[in-house]
Design a protein around this motif. Structure first.
Motif, mmCIF file in Angstrom:
data_model
loop_
_atom_site.group_PDB
_atom_site.id
_atom_site.type_symbol
_atom_site.label_atom_id
_atom_site.label_comp_id
_atom_site.label_asym_id
_atom_site.label_seq_id
_atom_site.Cartn_x
_atom_site.Cartn_y
_atom_site.Cartn_z
ATOM 1 N N ASP A 189 -1.308 10.580 -5.733
ATOM 2 C CA ASP A 189 -1.673 10.771 -4.224
ATOM 3 C C ASP A 189 -1.471 9.948 -3.528
ATOM 4 N N GLY A 190 -2.023 10.307 -1.601
ATOM 5 C CA GLY A 190 -1.743 9.652 -0.823
ATOM 6 C C GLY A 190 -2.168 8.170 -0.907
ATOM 7 N N LEU A 191 -1.933 8.078 0.769
ATOM 8 C CA LEU A 191 -2.617 6.436 1.558
ATOM 9 C C LEU A 191 -4.071 6.157 1.126
ATOM 10 N N SER A 192 -4.200 7.313 1.081
ATOM 11 C CA SER A 192 -5.883 7.001 0.845
ATOM 12 C C SER A 192 -6.166 6.664 -0.126
ATOM 13 N N THR B 146 4.778 10.187 1.589
ATOM 14 C CA THR B 146 4.938 9.265 2.178
ATOM 15 C C THR B 146 5.032 7.765 0.977
ATOM 16 N N VAL B 147 4.301 7.751 0.063
ATOM 17 C CA VAL B 147 4.061 6.799 -0.451
ATOM 18 C C VAL B 147 5.072 6.111 -0.850
ATOM 19 N N ASP C 217 3.810 11.232 -4.035
ATOM 20 C CA ASP C 217 3.711 11.224 -2.194
ATOM 21 C C ASP C 217 4.831 10.780 -2.067
ATOM 22 N N PRO D 162 -1.270 4.337 -5.871
ATOM 23 C CA PRO D 162 -1.067 5.289 -5.594
ATOM 24 C C PRO D 162 0.459 5.996 -5.505
ATOM 25 N N TYR D 163 1.740 5.469 -6.170
ATOM 26 C CA TYR D 163 2.451 6.254 -7.062
ATOM 27 C C TYR D 163 2.091 6.248 -8.200
#
Length: 594
Positions: free
Chosen positions: A215-218, A147-148, A145, A210-211
């Motif tokens: 997945d995202g920050l969720s 952002t991640v 992701d 998440p990395y």
């Protein structure tokens, strides 16, 4: 005192166990997993629907949820279960499919975590019956992701900076300026380095789940992701780093500023420092590839040399600006750091050359992203050394200043600063010289920060050797194949009497090639015929005909024994027999690369 030594000895045992646990997981592989094959193959057309999809890599990979997905022509998932390692082989990713797949083109996308802790992804297509007009987009899922990935990169850089402060400041006090004044000068920056490394490591632990999953920050606080992180080698390395930092905090808290460490304490501190460096080496590029033990040792030395050099420069600046006038930095301390810095540069050069060779593999790899970043890093180090040479020049000028004018030590590489406004020869005054030294060392630190950023980027980039391996291999995600369609017509008015032969040469280059041929009838659906013969001729070189020796594989005709010795435009002849008396020979040219 005895209880303290026992406690410290117990902590050292914990450190040793952690380091051994981390290094035990390091195994030979190539940094960043490279896809080497798939079943079914890229762009293949199958007569019957497969029961499962399997992709194979050149190293062991970690599977995550939805690490292998298959979509039908209408973009609907057709998997029937969770991904798993086929046959228990760690370098595979396999998933079962639902029964009764309809005719059409299917898209398989994969995403796994390679042994060096980096996520990789890709996609390919295959068809059942015949290709369909519509298909799901064959776009690989993002490996991480955005952002991640950005936050994870920042966390890794900040962790490097914190380690440099932690180790460099401590080494400067212990090896260069052993005094209570030095300890007071660097104590607060040392604590800042500890907190920087600790907070960044906690951030990396939270982001690791998440990395890996994409997945995202969720998913940062997802309990399942945290458990998965704790079970992975990168997660274990980060948790070990946190434990080592706790040991450092306990040791520092129980020690007064004026109390200089003894030999046993220094030995324990050395083990802690090696353990911290090992948490990087055991979970990144050094832990996979060729010569793993040598690479891990080289990575540890490279990291420690960087920390001693950059952190020591920060300590010099602090001593220059914050040391009290009644207890200035002594010339002997700067001289000691000069020798330590020289050794650090030598270690960086030797280990850097080795790691460059290991990461590149050939001169051509300088054209890869890894190679280009490495070139920038090399230039950064050269500029840093140039700034250091200016510091030495300022120091050399101050060395010849009258002894009675020296009351304060400057930052250079081993000499003191005069305080008068000028020498007897009319040269620039000491204040000017001090400012020059400060600027040159500040330049060293600034360029060192840039080098640190580039180092962080290198550890997160696929090595040039792995990139070349990926481009050279005939992989399902990016195959090197030659696809040729040969129309035929036997004159017989049946489904198989006319149609076309689809011939795939893999890799379509000089040497051994895998041949796959599928016969399509008049309605463009695969048909069975009693015989198919394929030959290759290079007329201008008087080579051939070379028989491919095709074998009926129940759905397609195949061979893996065709050897094409010379590059050029070959004539491919297909003899199609559809009955005991009906057959035809047709031809088409195909280019064979070097």
């Amino acid at each position: 005192m005895t209880n303290r030594r026992r406690t410290f000895g117990s902590l050292l045992v914990v450190v040793a166990v952690l380091v051994c646990t981390l290094l035990q997981g390091a195994a030979p592989a190539s940094a960043h997993a490279v896809l080497t094959g798939s079943d079914p193959r890229e762009n293949s057309v199958l007569k019957s629907a497969p029961r499962q999809i399997t992709v194979t890599f050149d190293e062991s990979v970690a599977l995550v949820e939805d690490s292998l997905r298959v979509l039908d022509p209408d973009n609907r998932p057709v998997t029937d279960g969770d991904p798993r390692h086929a046959g228990g082989r760690g370098n595979t990713d396999s998933v079962p499919l639902v029964s009764g797949l309809a005719q059409g083109t299917y898209t398989a996308s994969w995403r796994v975590v390679s042994a060096d802790s980096h996520a990789v992804s890709g996609a390919f297509t295959f068809s059942v019956g015949k290709p369909s007009a519509t298909r799901a987009a064959a776009t690989p899922p993002p490996a991480v992701d955005p952002t991640v990935g950005a936050l994870y990169g920042v966390g890794r850089y900040v962790a490097y900076a914190g380690l440099a402060l932690l180790i460099g400041l401590a080494v400067f006090v212990v090896a260069c300026w052993r005094s209570a004044t030095a300890a007071r000068v660097v104590r607060r920056p040392f604590l800042i380095g500890w907190w920087t490394l600790s907070v960044s490591t906690v951030l990396l632990v939270l982001l690791r789940g998440p990395y890996d999953s994409g997945d995202g920050l969720s998913g940062v606080f997802d309990p399942g992701a945290l458990r998965q992180t704790a079970d992975s080698r990168p997660g274990l390395a980060l948790l070990a780093r946190l434990m080592l930092l706790v040991v450092v905090a306990v040791a520092v808290r129980n020690r007064r500023v004026e109390q200089m460490p003894g030999r046993s304490t220094l030995a324990g501190a050395g083990v802690l420092v090696l353990g911290l460096a090992a948490t990087w080496a055991a979970a990144e590029h050094a832990s996979v590839g060729i010569q793993v033990p040598v690479a891990v040792a080289s990575a540890v030395l490279h990291l420690l040399a960087m920390a001693v050099w950059l952190g020591g420069l920060a300590a010099l600046l602090l001593a220059l600006y914050r040391a009290p006038d009644d207890d200035p930095l002594p010339p002997a301390a700067v001289a000691r750091f000069s020798r330590i810095a020289l050794v650090s540069v030598a270690v960086l050069a030797v280990t850097g050359v080795y790691q460059s060779w290991r990461g590149l593999g050939s001169w051509d790899a300088f054209s890869t992203t890894y190679g280009r970043i490495l070139v920038f890093k090399i230039w950064g180090v050269l500029v840093m050394l140039l700034a250091a040479s200016y510091s030495r020049r300022w120091t050399a000028r101050l060395l010849h200043a009258p002894q009675q004018e020296r009351v304060l030590v400057a930052v250079g590489h081993g000499e003191s600063l005069p305080t008068a406004h000028g020498g007897d020869d009319g040269s620039a005054g000491p204040q000017t010289q001090r400012r020059g030294l400060r600027r040159s060392v500040l330049a060293e630190v600034a360029v060192g920060v840039l080098v640190l950023v580039l180092t962080t980027a290198l550890t997160g980039t696929e090595t040039g050797r792995a990139t070349e391996t990926a481009s050279a291999a005939s992989v399902a995600g990016q195959p090197e194949v030659s696809l040729t369609l040969i129309p035929y017509d036997t004159g017989k008015n049946t489904l198989s009497g006319r149609g076309k032969v689809q011939v795939t040469l893999e890799p379509g280059r000089v040497g051994r090639n895998v041949v796959e041929a599928i016969v399509y009838g008049a309605d463009d659906s695969p048909v069975s015929i009693p015989e198919l013969r394929l030959t290759f001729t290079l007329a201008d070189q008087h080579i051939g005909p070379l028989d491919a020796h095709l074998v009926d594989e129940r759905g397609y005709w195949g061979s893996d024994s065709l050897n094409l010795p010379i590059a050029g435009t070959w004539t491919m002849k297909a003899t199609v027999r559809v009955s005991d008396i009906d057959q035809v020979t047709v031809s088409k040219t195909v280019k064979v690369a070097r």
